[in-house]
Each structure stands twice: as structure tokens, then as C-alpha cells.
Write a protein that holds these residues in place. Structure first.
Motif, mmCIF file in Angstrom:
data_model
loop_
_atom_site.group_PDB
_atom_site.id
_atom_site.type_symbol
_atom_site.label_atom_id
_atom_site.label_comp_id
_atom_site.label_asym_id
_atom_site.label_seq_id
_atom_site.Cartn_x
_atom_site.Cartn_y
_atom_site.Cartn_z
ATOM 1 N N LEU A 60 9.358 4.470 5.948
ATOM 2 C CA LEU A 60 8.479 3.821 4.982
ATOM 3 C C LEU A 60 8.442 2.315 5.210
ATOM 4 N N THR A 61 7.401 1.712 4.689
ATOM 5 C CA THR A 61 7.291 0.253 4.656
ATOM 6 C C THR A 61 7.013 -0.182 3.233
ATOM 7 N N SER A 62 7.843 -1.070 2.737
ATOM 8 C CA SER A 62 7.649 -1.603 1.392
ATOM 9 C C SER A 62 6.945 -2.953 1.496
ATOM 10 N N ILE A 63 5.827 -3.078 0.813
ATOM 11 C CA ILE A 63 5.063 -4.328 0.807
ATOM 12 C C ILE A 63 4.878 -4.768 -0.640
ATOM 13 N N SER A 64 5.281 -5.978 -0.907
ATOM 14 C CA SER A 64 5.133 -6.547 -2.247
ATOM 15 C C SER A 64 4.274 -7.799 -2.151
#
Length: 474
Positions: A125-129
Motif C-alpha cells: 500500500l501507499t499512504s498519501i496525506s
């Protein structure tokens, strides 16, 4: 008598013996250095593949890439904000890398294939905020019309305002905590805290990569936030080679829940029962598990480029052929010099035959001298080869390995199935390990060189007759 005569002759012909031994030593030393550098190249390539796969993994299974439909939209992340009232806005998104997943049942299907020792699934997964604020613009009134102009100055205009947003992203890997011996986390060494317990299948715990933990100033006992959920940091791991597989590792079930991907994985990591049957296992999986792509370390090795691949190619082709050519030339020169030395000793050998020496005894004497010269050359060559290999290891030249060719693999930096391998670049320090097999090869070459040289001279000596000695008497 044999050894006494041998010792005297070698002392009397030191220069000739040294020339023969030096030629053999040069060829043997070159063979040792080239073989050692080649072994170092293979070791370096192995490190590259381990950093991409994880220890204990023989192959990975991912979703086969589908051709996009004509006119179809490409999946991209979308962030929606309500800027009507201005103020601070934020949006967190946890995306499956590559937007392609497999069912968790694929793990069981793969595990049932012949030759598979173990299989485990993982979710990349990639978490982008994205967070920031909008500042509304201000309406400026229209300027009054100037004398002589018709109409007013307009209805005004909006000035100022805008948006200021920052983006924070990191990679997350959902790991099957019930199989700690397989998967990307095994390519890192735990340096602080602990790893996952097999009972923590749905626990809010995390293991961080050491570089990411240092960047974010996190330690064991702290908390890391993934899509609004806080996870207790229980361990810090450092990648053994190359880049880490992810910044944050969490239990697979938690990753599936947060990413709204229940029952989904991106990669199956496979361990073969027999390392010699990996190709057969790959064929079985591709045949019996549809719509998947199976990638082995051999597939990855074909895509490694950069200075490491160039140097490996030179070492395995030009270097080896050059060393063999020099060695063959050294053997030939040693044989010719030995034969020439026999020609200069016609009176000596003819006299010995006249005194009763048989041709076989003369031949054995010549072969014995040449064999000793070969052993001396072997000792010098091994010493020079070891010194050369040590020099390469001491300097440790840095080579670059790039994984390219469009191969889609589960690699470091997230391990997503759609992550293009061309983006992987690793720096590897070259060493030149010398194995016992290489030393044994050098010793065999020394003995072989001595025997070849002795064969030349022995053949020449065996043809001499006592009458040849009388012709040389003045």
C-alpha cells in the motif's frame, strides 16, 4: 640420486627456472583474480536480488497486467476538498499499489502446487496525506469611469486568495504475521524492539524501517498513524541490503481493513521445496493459477543492468578468455623453453645415456625439473593472485545495479506488483572472495603447466643418442 641431480640442476639453471616459473605464475595469478572477481560479481548480483525479493523467497506471484480498454480511464487517486468556506482541509488515502489485487485464496492455490514448500500473501500500500488551507480571494470594487469614458469601470474583480497544500506519503506493507519466515520483512534485521507475534493478526502494532523511523523521529513505544488509525511501534528493522521493502509494516488484516481491500493481496511470496526445480514450479503455477505473473530470481537477473552488469559481462567473457589465453601462452612458452634447454644439454644427456641411463630415466629427470618449476610458478602465482584479490576487496569499487526491462516485480520501496523495476537502483561494493576451489584450480594448473613443459622437454630428451654427445665434443 634422482633428487640430488634434480636439486643440482635447478641451482645451476636458476635464471631459466625463474623465467619458466614467472610465466606460469602470471597466467595462474590472472586466473585467480578473474575467477575471484567473477565470484564477487555473482555475490553482488545475489545481494541485489535478495534486496528485491527478501531472504528465503524463490519467486513471487502477482496479478497479470491487463491491457486497458480503448478509451478507458486509467485509475488514479482523487482528492476532493470543499473550498467554499476556506480554512484548513485534509484528506488521507491508503491506496493499493498498482490498483491490482489477487484474492487471498490464491495463496492456498499456489501452496498446493507441486514443488511449493510454502507460500504467503502480502498487501502493498501507499499512504498519501494531503493537507493545507484555502484562502478566499477578496472582491475589489470596480473603479469609477473616468471623464470622457462611457459606462462604468466594470463590476469589480477578485484579488488574492489561493491554496497552500503539503503532501506526505509513505509505503505500508500488510504482512502475514503467522508466517514470519517468508516475505519482504525477512530481508531486514530487527535492531530494536521485537517483531510481530503470530497471535497479532488483527492487532494495531507496527514495525518501522530504521531510515523512516529516524526521518520521522519515531522509536519503539511511540505511535504511527495510518489513515487516521494509530499503531503502536513495537520494533525497528534495518534493511540488510539495498532499499527496504516498506516504511511501515502492519498485520495483513489491518492493512486490508484500512485499504478497503478485505480478502485481497497484491503479492504471493513462494518458497520452493527444491531450489533446482524453481523453473518447473514456475511453469506449474502459471498453468494452474490463471491471470497471474510469476517472477523468479532468474527473471530479475536478466533485467539487471548498470555498471554491475557491464563488469560482470566483461569478467565472464573478456576476462576469462584473456586469462585462459595468457595461461595457454605461458604453458606454450614454458614448454618451448624447456625443450630449448634440453637442446642445450645434448652433450650432458648423451653422456648420461652413454653411462647407462635409459631414455625413460632421462625423460623422468626432465619432467621432474619442469614439474618443480611449475610448482614454484604455482606458488608465486597463488601469492600474486591472492594479493590481487585482496587489493580488489580493499579498494571495494562501487558498482551500480539497475533493475529494468519493464519487469513488474514486488520490490523494495513498497513491493507493489505494478512497480516498474526500472526505478530500482542500488549501489553495491565489489569484493573478490577467493574460494578453496579457486586455490585447488591454481594448484592443478601449476602441476599441469609443469607436466606440459616436461612433456615437451622429455620428448626431446628421449630422442637423444649417445652419438649426439660425441658430435658436440671439441
Amino acid at each position: 640420486m634422482f633428487f640430488t641431480y634434480l636439486r643440482r640442476e635447478l641451482r645451476r639453471r636458476r635464471k631459466a627456472a625463474l623465467v619458466v616459473a614467472s610465466g606460469l605464475a602470471l597466467g595462474i595469478a590472472l586466473v585467480i583474480v578473474v575467477n575471484s572477481v567473477s565470484a564477487g560479481m555473482k555475490q553482488a548480483q545475489g545481494e541485489v536480488l535478495e534486496s528485491l525479493y527478501g531472504l528465503g523467497t524463490d519467486m513471487t506471484v502477482t496479478k497479470a497486467q491487463e491491457e486497458p480498454e480503448e478509451g478507458g480511464a486509467v485509475a488514479r487517486p482523487r482528492f476532493k476538498f470543499d473550498a467554499s468556506d476556506g480554512g484548513e482541509q485534509s484528506n488521507d488515502m491508503l491506496m493499493v499499489q498498482g490498483f491490482e489485487t489477487l484474492s487471498t485464496s490464491t495463496v492456498d492455490t499456489v501452496a498446493r502446487q507441486d514443488g511449493v514448500a510454502n507460500a504467503v500473501g502480502g498487501l502493498s500500500l501507499t499512504s498519501i496525506s494531503v493537507s493545507g488551507d484555502f484562502k478566499p480571494g477578496e472582491m475589489k470594487p470596480a473603479q469609477p469611469a473616468q471623464p470622457g469614458q462611457k459606462g462604468s469601470g466594470g463590476s469589480g474583480e477578485v484579488r488574492g486568495g489561493g491554496a497552500d497544500f503539503g503532501v506526505n506519503s509513505f509505503t505500508v506493507f500488510g504482512t502475514d504475521v503467522t508466517e514470519p519466515e517468508l516475505g519482504p520483512l525477512t530481508s531486514s534485521t530487527l535492531t530494536k524492539g521485537r517483531t510481530f507475534k503470530t497471535s497479532e493478526t488483527d492487532a494495531k502494532v507496527a514495525v518501522l524501517d530504521s531510515a523512516y523511523a529516524k526521518k520521522e523521529d519515531l522509536a519503539t513505544g511511540d505511535e504511527v498513524e495510518v489513515k487516521g488509525k494509530k499503531f503502536a511501534v513495537v520494533g525497528i528493522a534495518t534493511a540488510d541490503k539495498g532499499q527496504p521493502a516498506a516504511n511501515v509494516y502492519i498485520p495483513l488484516k489491518q492493512a486490508q481493513t484500512l485499504a478497503d481491500a478485505k480478502g485481497k493481496i497484491t503479492t504471493v511470496y513462494v518458497k520452493a521445496a527444491d531450489s533446482q526445480a524453481i523453473s518447473a514450479v514456475k511453469d506449474a503455477i502459471q498453468k494452474n493459477v490463471p491471470d497471474t505473473t510469476v517472477t523468479t530470481s532468474a527473471d530479475l537477473a536478466k533485467t539487471v543492468s548498470g555498471s554491475l552488469d557491464t563488469a560482470a559481462g566483461l569478467a565472464s567473457t573478456v576476462g576469462k578468455w584473456l586469462s585462459y589465453a595468457v595461461l595457454a601462452a605461458a604453458f606454450l612458452v614454458a614448454g618451448l623453453l624447456t625443450s630449448s634447454a634440453v637442446s642445450r644439454r645434448v652433450r650432458e644427456f648423451g653422456t648420461l645415456k652413454a653411462l647407462g641411463w635409459k631414455s625413460g630415466r632421462v625423460t623422468r629427470q626432465v619432467v621432474g625439473e619442469a614439474l618443480v618449476n611449475g610448482l614454484i610458478g604455482g606458488a608465486l602465482g597463488i601469492a600474486a593472485g591472492l594479493a590481487g584479490a585482496y587489493a580488489v576487496t580493499a579498494v571495494s569499487p562501487t558498482l551500480t545495479a539497475e533493475l529494468g526491462g519493464g519487469l513488474r516485480v514486488a520490490g523494495p520501496g513498497g513491493g507493489g506488483p505494478a512497480q516498474d523495476a526500472a526505478e530500482r537502483t542500488l549501489d553495491i561494493a565489489l569484493s573478490a572472495p577467493v574460494s578453496l576451489a579457486t586455490i585447488a584450480l591454481a594448484a592443478a594448473l601449476a602441476i599441469g603447466g609443469g607436466l606440459i613443459a616436461g612433456g615437451f622437454g622429455g620428448w626431446r630428451a628421449s630422442r637423444l643418442r649417445p652419438a649426439d654427445a660425441l658430435r658436440r665434443v671439441e
